[in-house]
Design an enzyme around this catalytic site. Sequence first.
Site, PDB file in Angstrom:
ATOM      1  N   HIS A  48       0.718  -1.310  -0.070  1.00 33.85           N
ATOM      2  CA  HIS A  48       0.102   0.119  -0.007  1.00 33.85           C
ATOM      3  C   HIS A  48       1.005   1.169  -0.108  1.00 33.85           C
ATOM      4  CE1 HIS A  48       1.029  -1.608   3.777  1.00 33.85           C
ATOM      5  NE2 HIS A  48       1.430  -0.006   4.540  1.00 33.85           N
TER       6      HIS A  48
ATOM      7  N   HIS B 192       5.614   5.400  -2.273  1.00 35.71           N
ATOM      8  CA  HIS B 192       6.583   4.254  -2.679  1.00 35.71           C
ATOM      9  C   HIS B 192       6.343   3.077  -2.414  1.00 35.71           C
ATOM     10  CE1 HIS B 192       7.709   5.157   1.464  1.00 35.71           C
ATOM     11  NE2 HIS B 192       7.818   4.186   1.545  1.00 35.71           N
TER      12      HIS B 192
END
Length: 188
Positions: free
Chosen positions: A45, A130
């Site tokens: 996530h 990221h």
Amino acid sequence: MTPGAIRAFVALEMSDAVRERIRLEQQRLRAEMPRARWTRPDGQHLTLKFLGETPPEILDRFKGELAGRLAGLPAVTVRLGGAGFFPSPRRPRVAWIGGEADGGAAVAAAAQAAAAAVGLPPDGRPWSPHLTQARLDRPWPRSAVERFLEWGRGLAFEPFTCAEAVLFASELRPGGAVYTALERFPLQ
């Protein structure tokens, strides 16, 4: 740790299609790379704000603050591609896939503001989209670092939309963290 506290964070979820693509890409790459603790694609996530161990009453207040601050914010368009390391390629400890997230900074700022409003500490650095791929117990040799970066340059995901921010509980287990969605907050 406060008894009853919940280890929590707010994030944007990846679709099943994105997770499957990451799984396949990771599977190809892992065979070539030195030992590392690779993340499971099903748990990946884009973290917006890590709250840490949070007492339930603070978490309830945070939910209200977050809902108000996210109201009216647009959905986030994510384009994954590229790769890197934290803290740097010279001292690699965490390997990640990067990208861009149109609207993500505003959603992350809303999560930061909601946390501050209930007395939770701010993050020390600006939000950077990221997806963690691996944690390195020992730094990889330069050739492996270069190979990972080359792999990342070859990644090009189709853009996708995240239409909600999710408050997760994170339970640390021997086989890795298990994430449970506690509440979903729609984005416009």
